[in-house]
Design an enzyme around this catalytic site. Structure first.
Site, PDB file in Angstrom:
ATOM      1  N   ARG A  12     -12.460   6.819  28.387  1.00 55.84           N
ATOM      2  CA  ARG A  12     -13.227   7.988  28.839  1.00 55.84           C
ATOM      3  C   ARG A  12     -13.849   7.698  30.203  1.00 55.84           C
ATOM      4  O   ARG A  12     -14.012   6.551  30.588  1.00 55.84           O
ATOM      5  CB  ARG A  12     -14.359   8.304  27.850  1.00 55.84           C
ATOM      6  CG  ARG A  12     -13.827   8.705  26.482  1.00 55.84           C
ATOM      7  CD  ARG A  12     -14.901   9.371  25.642  1.00 55.84           C
ATOM      8  NE  ARG A  12     -16.024   8.500  25.382  1.00 55.84           N
ATOM      9  CZ  ARG A  12     -17.302   8.845  25.543  1.00 55.84           C
ATOM     10  NH1 ARG A  12     -17.621  10.051  25.980  1.00 55.84           N
ATOM     11  NH2 ARG A  12     -18.271   8.000  25.271  1.00 55.84           N
ATOM     12  N   ILE A  14     -15.031   6.941  33.872  1.00 57.24           N
ATOM     13  CA  ILE A  14     -14.478   6.095  34.937  1.00 57.24           C
ATOM     14  C   ILE A  14     -13.395   5.187  34.369  1.00 57.24           C
ATOM     15  O   ILE A  14     -12.346   4.979  34.985  1.00 57.24           O
ATOM     16  CB  ILE A  14     -15.604   5.261  35.593  1.00 57.24           C
ATOM     17  CG1 ILE A  14     -16.539   6.174  36.404  1.00 57.24           C
ATOM     18  CG2 ILE A  14     -15.023   4.174  36.504  1.00 57.24           C
ATOM     19  CD1 ILE A  14     -17.768   5.458  36.985  1.00 57.24           C
ATOM     20  N   GLY A  84     -20.042   0.688  29.435  1.00 54.86           N
ATOM     21  CA  GLY A  84     -21.477   0.750  29.699  1.00 54.86           C
ATOM     22  C   GLY A  84     -22.119   1.945  29.027  1.00 54.86           C
ATOM     23  O   GLY A  84     -21.458   2.959  28.765  1.00 54.86           O
ATOM     24  N   THR A  86     -26.115   4.204  28.676  1.00 54.41           N
ATOM     25  CA  THR A  86     -27.489   4.401  29.168  1.00 54.41           C
ATOM     26  C   THR A  86     -28.400   4.679  27.974  1.00 54.41           C
ATOM     27  O   THR A  86     -27.973   5.271  26.969  1.00 54.41           O
ATOM     28  CB  THR A  86     -27.596   5.610  30.123  1.00 54.41           C
ATOM     29  OG1 THR A  86     -27.008   6.755  29.508  1.00 54.41           O
ATOM     30  CG2 THR A  86     -26.918   5.344  31.442  1.00 54.41           C
ATOM     31  N   GLN A 141     -33.696   2.685  39.740  1.00 53.90           N
ATOM     32  CA  GLN A 141     -33.735   4.126  39.435  1.00 53.90           C
ATOM     33  C   GLN A 141     -34.851   4.389  38.435  1.00 53.90           C
ATOM     34  O   GLN A 141     -34.937   3.700  37.408  1.00 53.90           O
ATOM     35  CB  GLN A 141     -32.389   4.590  38.849  1.00 53.90           C
ATOM     36  CG  GLN A 141     -32.377   5.979  38.224  1.00 53.90           C
ATOM     37  CD  GLN A 141     -32.735   7.076  39.217  1.00 53.90           C
ATOM     38  OE1 GLN A 141     -32.324   7.042  40.380  1.00 53.90           O
ATOM     39  NE2 GLN A 141     -33.521   8.045  38.766  1.00 53.90           N
ATOM     40  N   GLN A 144     -34.900   3.730  34.399  1.00 50.92           N
ATOM     41  CA  GLN A 144     -33.747   2.896  34.042  1.00 50.92           C
ATOM     42  C   GLN A 144     -34.014   1.402  34.226  1.00 50.92           C
ATOM     43  O   GLN A 144     -33.161   0.687  34.746  1.00 50.92           O
ATOM     44  CB  GLN A 144     -32.531   3.275  34.896  1.00 50.92           C
ATOM     45  CG  GLN A 144     -31.827   4.546  34.466  1.00 50.92           C
ATOM     46  CD  GLN A 144     -30.404   4.596  35.007  1.00 50.92           C
ATOM     47  OE1 GLN A 144     -30.201   4.360  36.189  1.00 50.92           O
ATOM     48  NE2 GLN A 144     -29.443   4.902  34.152  1.00 50.92           N
ATOM     49  N   TYR A 147     -31.070  -0.364  32.434  1.00 50.67           N
ATOM     50  CA  TYR A 147     -29.763  -0.178  33.071  1.00 50.67           C
ATOM     51  C   TYR A 147     -29.731  -0.864  34.451  1.00 50.67           C
ATOM     52  O   TYR A 147     -28.765  -1.548  34.805  1.00 50.67           O
ATOM     53  CB  TYR A 147     -29.501   1.321  33.203  1.00 50.67           C
ATOM     54  CG  TYR A 147     -28.122   1.719  33.660  1.00 50.67           C
ATOM     55  CD1 TYR A 147     -27.089   1.912  32.746  1.00 50.67           C
ATOM     56  CD2 TYR A 147     -27.856   1.944  35.012  1.00 50.67           C
ATOM     57  CE1 TYR A 147     -25.831   2.311  33.167  1.00 50.67           C
ATOM     58  CE2 TYR A 147     -26.599   2.336  35.440  1.00 50.67           C
ATOM     59  CZ  TYR A 147     -25.590   2.525  34.513  1.00 50.67           C
ATOM     60  OH  TYR A 147     -24.339   2.914  34.936  1.00 50.67           O
ATOM     61  N   GLY A 178     -21.636   5.216  42.682  1.00 54.85           N
ATOM     62  CA  GLY A 178     -22.802   6.087  42.710  1.00 54.85           C
ATOM     63  C   GLY A 178     -22.722   7.035  41.523  1.00 54.85           C
ATOM     64  O   GLY A 178     -22.196   6.684  40.469  1.00 54.85           O
ATOM     65  N   ILE A 180     -21.121   9.653  39.513  1.00 59.29           N
ATOM     66  CA  ILE A 180     -19.751  10.130  39.350  1.00 59.29           C
ATOM     67  C   ILE A 180     -19.747  11.216  38.267  1.00 59.29           C
ATOM     68  O   ILE A 180     -20.500  11.114  37.281  1.00 59.29           O
ATOM     69  CB  ILE A 180     -18.825   8.952  38.923  1.00 59.29           C
ATOM     70  CG1 ILE A 180     -18.961   7.761  39.899  1.00 59.29           C
ATOM     71  CG2 ILE A 180     -17.370   9.415  38.836  1.00 59.29           C
ATOM     72  CD1 ILE A 180     -18.612   8.022  41.345  1.00 59.29           C
TER      73      ILE A 180
HETATM   74  N1  CAA Z   1     -39.345   9.302  41.203  1.00 61.41           N
HETATM   75  C1  CAA Z   1     -40.654   9.593  41.009  1.00 61.41           C
HETATM   76  N2  CAA Z   1     -41.102  10.375  40.027  1.00 61.41           N
HETATM   77  C2  CAA Z   1     -40.195  10.874  39.197  1.00 61.41           C
HETATM   78  C3  CAA Z   1     -38.819  10.619  39.326  1.00 61.41           C
HETATM   79  C4  CAA Z   1     -38.410   9.805  40.389  1.00 61.41           C
HETATM   80  N3  CAA Z   1     -37.120   9.511  40.624  1.00 61.41           N
HETATM   81  N4  CAA Z   1     -38.157  11.253  38.354  1.00 61.41           N
HETATM   82  C5  CAA Z   1     -39.087  11.888  37.622  1.00 61.41           C
HETATM   83  N5  CAA Z   1     -40.315  11.674  38.133  1.00 61.41           N
HETATM   84  C6  CAA Z   1     -41.597  12.203  37.667  1.00 61.41           C
HETATM   85  C7  CAA Z   1     -41.449  13.671  37.369  1.00 61.41           C
HETATM   86  O1  CAA Z   1     -41.619  14.434  38.560  1.00 61.41           O
HETATM   87  C8  CAA Z   1     -42.562  13.876  36.364  1.00 61.41           C
HETATM   88  O2  CAA Z   1     -43.802  13.985  37.050  1.00 61.41           O
HETATM   89  P1  CAA Z   1     -44.863  15.086  36.601  1.00 61.41           P
HETATM   90  O3  CAA Z   1     -45.172  14.754  35.168  1.00 61.41           O
HETATM   91  O4  CAA Z   1     -45.977  14.868  37.554  1.00 61.41           O
HETATM   92  O5  CAA Z   1     -44.154  16.397  36.755  1.00 61.41           O
HETATM   93  C9  CAA Z   1     -42.591  12.581  35.591  1.00 61.41           C
HETATM   94  O6  CAA Z   1     -41.947  11.623  36.420  1.00 61.41           O
HETATM   95  C10 CAA Z   1     -41.860  12.683  34.286  1.00 61.41           C
HETATM   96  O7  CAA Z   1     -40.497  13.111  34.545  1.00 61.41           O
HETATM   97  P2  CAA Z   1     -39.617  13.742  33.429  1.00 61.41           P
HETATM   98  O8  CAA Z   1     -40.192  15.097  33.042  1.00 61.41           O
HETATM   99  O9  CAA Z   1     -38.195  13.710  33.841  1.00 61.41           O
HETATM  100  O10 CAA Z   1     -39.940  12.713  32.221  1.00 61.41           O
HETATM  101  P3  CAA Z   1     -39.186  12.498  30.905  1.00 61.41           P
HETATM  102  O11 CAA Z   1     -40.007  11.480  30.170  1.00 61.41           O
HETATM  103  O12 CAA Z   1     -38.857  13.789  30.238  1.00 61.41           O
HETATM  104  O13 CAA Z   1     -37.797  11.866  31.362  1.00 61.41           O
HETATM  105  C11 CAA Z   1     -36.321  10.323  32.309  1.00 61.41           C
HETATM  106  C12 CAA Z   1     -37.781  10.652  32.040  1.00 61.41           C
HETATM  107  C13 CAA Z   1     -35.594  10.141  30.977  1.00 61.41           C
HETATM  108  C14 CAA Z   1     -36.307   9.007  33.072  1.00 61.41           C
HETATM  109  C15 CAA Z   1     -35.670  11.450  33.129  1.00 61.41           C
HETATM  110  O14 CAA Z   1     -36.410  11.647  34.305  1.00 61.41           O
HETATM  111  C16 CAA Z   1     -34.245  11.129  33.508  1.00 61.41           C
HETATM  112  O15 CAA Z   1     -33.336  11.265  32.714  1.00 61.41           O
HETATM  113  N6  CAA Z   1     -34.038  10.733  34.767  1.00 61.41           N
HETATM  114  C17 CAA Z   1     -32.687  10.430  35.260  1.00 61.41           C
HETATM  115  C18 CAA Z   1     -32.427   8.958  35.158  1.00 61.41           C
HETATM  116  C19 CAA Z   1     -31.078   8.719  35.787  1.00 61.41           C
HETATM  117  O16 CAA Z   1     -30.835   8.972  36.953  1.00 61.41           O
HETATM  118  N7  CAA Z   1     -30.168   8.180  35.013  1.00 61.41           N
HETATM  119  C20 CAA Z   1     -28.837   7.930  35.510  1.00 61.41           C
HETATM  120  C21 CAA Z   1     -27.864   8.133  34.413  1.00 61.41           C
HETATM  121  S1  CAA Z   1     -26.197   8.078  35.001  1.00 61.41           S
HETATM  122  C22 CAA Z   1     -25.936   6.471  35.362  1.00 61.41           C
HETATM  123  O17 CAA Z   1     -26.723   5.617  35.095  1.00 61.41           O
HETATM  124  C23 CAA Z   1     -24.616   6.145  36.022  1.00 61.41           C
HETATM  125  C24 CAA Z   1     -24.810   5.397  37.246  1.00 61.41           C
HETATM  126  O18 CAA Z   1     -24.517   4.203  37.295  1.00 61.41           O
HETATM  127  C25 CAA Z   1     -25.267   6.089  38.448  1.00 61.41           C
END
Ligand code: CAA
Length: 240
Positions: A12, A14, A84, A86, A141, A144, A147, A178, A180
């Protein structure tokens, strides 16, 4: 005889694109998967690529299944550590299981799988190992720590093993994708993902086949002088 390539998490996302690209390039490809039988069945029907179900975080399962694969297909000369998962969440809410699952599946798996193929590669004085890291292992990130730590660990693992393998014709490289367009990335909340895409200079998510192209280069016989490197394929999101 074509080289045998083993791709973990190869049915599945990548991993699927890597498996298919290697097959199209003439390799005998074997794909590992952990749990999704339905996707694996569909993958084999569509591609003709054999699959083996085992947990890459389980050391004994890796040793015994790789031995089985080598018995069935011949020595594994190309290993792609792609599997991998998350378990995202901010640190103060993350429990030990979320931490440990990601470290075991994403990082310890590289030890388990490399250990299973390394002695054979050393004896034959040829090997190609590509570990799939992440931009989030390079840059960090929010949400994470597990991760990012595992993927960052992959980058260090790659550089150390590259030094050990060099004299034996074994190259070890990493690709740092990055964001994907796969199920993993689509699971990121939409509002969060929109903001991430805004920070990608190319202005879009990457495609899985764009990672597979990099793998094809790194595993080729021609790439014998490339080892210990990290190829960033991230649309310019992070320049490292
Ligand atoms: N920097 C600073 N602040 C951030 C932020 C960031 N990057 N992201 C979120 N926040 C802040 C929000 O603005 C929020 O602030 P307020 O309460 O003041 O509004 C606070 O943090 C809480 O954010 P969420 O509502 O999103 O909190 P949550 O607890 O519901 O979720 C989380 C937290 C699970 C980390 C969610 O933000 C998330 O899923 N983020 C994405 C993480 C991500 O990028 N994962 C990559 C997956 S894909 C991968 O990993 C493949 C790869 O190799 C690239």
């Amino acid at each position: 005889m074509s080289r045998v390539a083993l791709v973990t998490g190869g049915t599945r996302g990548i991993g699927e694109a890597i498996s298919v690209a290697l097959k199209d390039a003439g390799y005998t490809v074997v794909a590992n998967y952990a749990g999704n039988d339905e996707a694996a069945k569909k993958f084999t029907q569509e591609t003709g690529i054999a699959t083996y179900k085992f947990d890459v975080s389980d050391y004994d399962a890796c040793q015994s299944t790789v031995a089985q694969i080598e018995n069935d297909f011949g020595p594994v000369e190309v290993l792609i550590n792609n599997a991998g998962i998350t378990r995202d969440g901010t640190m103060h809410r993350m429990n030990f299981e979320q931490w440990n699952a990601v470290i075991q599946t994403n990082l310890t798996s590289c030890f388990n799988m490399c250990h299973a193929v390394l002695n054979g590669m050393r004896e034959r004085e040829f090997g190609r190992i590509v570990n799939i890291g992440s931009v989030n292992g390079q840059a960090g990130q929010y949400g994470q720590v597990n991760y990012a730590a595992a993927k960052s660990g992959i980058h260090g693992f790659t550089k150390a093993l590259a030094q050990e393998g060099a004299a034996k014709g074994i190259t070890v490289n990493a690709i740092a994708p990055g964001y994907i367009a796969t199920d993993m990335v689509r699971a990121v909340p939409e509002n969060v993902l929109e903001k991430i895409i805004q920070r990608i200079p190319v202005g879009r998510l990457g495609e899985a086949h764009e990672i597979a192209r990099g793998v094809l280069f790194l595993v080729s016989d021609d790439a014998g002088f490339v080892t210990g490197s990290t190829m960033s394929i991230n649309g310019g999101q992070h320049m490292y």
